[in-house]
Design an enzyme around this catalytic site. Structure first.
Site, PDB file in Angstrom:
ATOM      1  N   ASP A   8      -5.633   7.098   0.609  1.00 56.85           N
ATOM      2  CA  ASP A   8      -4.578   8.155  -0.291  1.00 56.85           C
ATOM      3  C   ASP A   8      -4.439   9.592   0.000  1.00 56.85           C
ATOM      4  O   ASP A   8      -4.953   9.909  -1.462  1.00 56.85           O
ATOM      5  CB  ASP A   8      -4.699   7.339  -1.770  1.00 56.85           C
ATOM      6  N   ASP A  46      -1.324   3.940  -1.136  1.00 56.33           N
ATOM      7  CA  ASP A  46      -1.446   3.338  -2.883  1.00 56.33           C
ATOM      8  C   ASP A  46       0.104   3.583  -2.948  1.00 56.33           C
ATOM      9  O   ASP A  46       1.191   3.968  -2.441  1.00 56.33           O
ATOM     10  CB  ASP A  46      -1.797   4.133  -3.747  1.00 56.33           C
ATOM     11  N   HIS A  48       3.515   1.302  -5.136  1.00 55.18           N
ATOM     12  CA  HIS A  48       3.611   0.559  -6.262  1.00 55.18           C
ATOM     13  C   HIS A  48       4.800   0.899  -6.530  1.00 55.18           C
ATOM     14  O   HIS A  48       5.706   1.691  -6.253  1.00 55.18           O
ATOM     15  CB  HIS A  48       3.342   1.854  -7.362  1.00 55.18           C
ATOM     16  N   HIS A  81       2.956   7.362 -10.251  1.00 55.89           N
ATOM     17  CA  HIS A  81       2.309   7.871  -8.705  1.00 55.89           C
ATOM     18  C   HIS A  81       2.993   7.278  -7.457  1.00 55.89           C
ATOM     19  O   HIS A  81       2.878   5.818  -8.225  1.00 55.89           O
ATOM     20  CB  HIS A  81       1.151   7.956  -9.326  1.00 55.89           C
ATOM     21  N   LYS A 106      -1.684  -0.799  -0.503  1.00 52.82           N
ATOM     22  CA  LYS A 106      -1.931  -1.755  -1.831  1.00 52.82           C
ATOM     23  C   LYS A 106      -1.066  -0.783  -2.769  1.00 52.82           C
ATOM     24  O   LYS A 106      -0.665   0.157  -3.026  1.00 52.82           O
ATOM     25  CB  LYS A 106      -3.243  -1.173  -1.856  1.00 52.82           C
ATOM     26  N   CYS A 151     -10.246   4.340  -5.551  1.00 55.55           N
ATOM     27  CA  CYS A 151      -9.533   3.385  -5.090  1.00 55.55           C
ATOM     28  C   CYS A 151     -10.591   4.023  -3.230  1.00 55.55           C
ATOM     29  O   CYS A 151     -11.254   3.196  -2.372  1.00 55.55           O
ATOM     30  CB  CYS A 151      -8.120   4.604  -3.972  1.00 55.55           C
TER      31      CYS A 151
HETATM   32  C1  VGL Z   1      -5.458   5.623  -7.390  1.00 60.20           C
HETATM   33  C2  VGL Z   1      -5.681   5.855  -9.781  1.00 60.20           C
HETATM   34  C3  VGL Z   1      -4.187   4.570  -9.397  1.00 60.20           C
HETATM   35  C4  VGL Z   1      -6.561   6.513  -6.350  1.00 60.20           C
HETATM   36  C5  VGL Z   1      -4.748   4.505  -6.903  1.00 60.20           C
HETATM   37  O1  VGL Z   1      -5.863   5.965  -5.453  1.00 60.20           O
HETATM   38  O2  VGL Z   1      -7.917   6.231  -6.657  1.00 60.20           O
HETATM   39  N1  VGL Z   1      -6.512   6.271  -8.882  1.00 60.20           N
HETATM   40  N2  VGL Z   1      -4.087   4.481  -8.438  1.00 60.20           N
HETATM   41 ZN    ZN Z   2      -1.618   3.867  -8.310  1.00 59.19          ZN
END
Ligand code: VGL
Ligand code: ZN
Length: 199
Positions: A8, A46, A48, A81, A106, A151
């Site tokens: 990420d 990530d 979403h 995010h 993901k 993550c």
């Molecule tokens: C993450 C919080 C929400 C991460 C992803 O990549 O660590 N943290 N979504």
């Molecule tokens: Zn996230």
């Protein structure tokens, strides 16, 4: 065979982004320096939908970092995010993605969050990454990226369950919460994860 899993490194997790990880920008050059030492490099994103239920904005009266129960599971609510297709979800422009053979995404299912790059938080749906790594004969996994206490942490726990040998490249990781990350590193080390400063 050694595989590097870059977790990420997306604009929203870098200072200036929507869910910044402190010093997240400081690990990018270090990660770029690791790439050519690995047989296989993969990256995660990530990813979403805007209606994702991990976003505080999708719950009336809630604010980021509130805790709720979502479909029977504890869930931290986050600022919006890494929304699919936005600049915040893009890899940071300084990350050298040329040697990245595959990208695993993901967090697409609105009703469940997914910290690990192997499974969602309820272990219901696989991303296929474990099977991919086995087919590629990658048995030693090295983790770096963001965020160390979410993550990266949950990905490592799943990697152990899947039977991989796991190392955490400490200088190439940053957490959201430094204190909880110290505890996490002790726990992971106890469970067989090698914590290495660099590679
Ligand atoms: C993450 C919080 C929400 C991460 C992803 O990549 O660590 N943290 N979504
Ligand atoms: Zn996230």
């Amino acid at each position: 065979m050694k595989a590097l899993i870059i977790t990420d490194i997306q604009n929203d997790f870098i200072p200036g982004g929507a869910l910044p990880v402190p010093e997240g920008d400081l690990i990018i050059d270090m990660i770029n320096g690791l790439l050519e030492q690995f047989d296989l490099v993969i990256a995660t994103q990530d990813w979403h939908p805007a209606i994702h239920k991990s976003f505080a904005s999708n719950h009336q009266g809630k604010k980021p970092f509130d805790q709720i129960i979502l479909n029977g599971m504890e869930q931290t609510l986050w600022p919006d995010h890494c929304v699919q297709g936005t600049i915040g979800a893009d890899f940071h422009p300084r990350l050298d993605i040329r040697p990245v053979e595959a990208i695993f995404r993901k967090g697409m299912v609105p009703e469940i969050d997914s910290y690990s790059c192997f499974y969602d938080n309820g272990h219901i749906k696989t991303t296929g990454l474990a099977g991919y790594l086995r087919e590629k004969k990658a048995d030693e996994l090295y983790f770096c990226g963001l965020a160390g206490d979410f993550c990266v942490y949950y990905s490592i726990k799943d990697a152990l369950k899947e039977g991989f040998s796991v190392s955490l490249i400490e200088n190439a990781v940053r957490p959201i919460n430094r204190l909880s990350f110290e505890e996490i590193k002790r726990e992971l080390n106890k469970n067989g994860v090698k914590i290495v400063p660099n590679f």
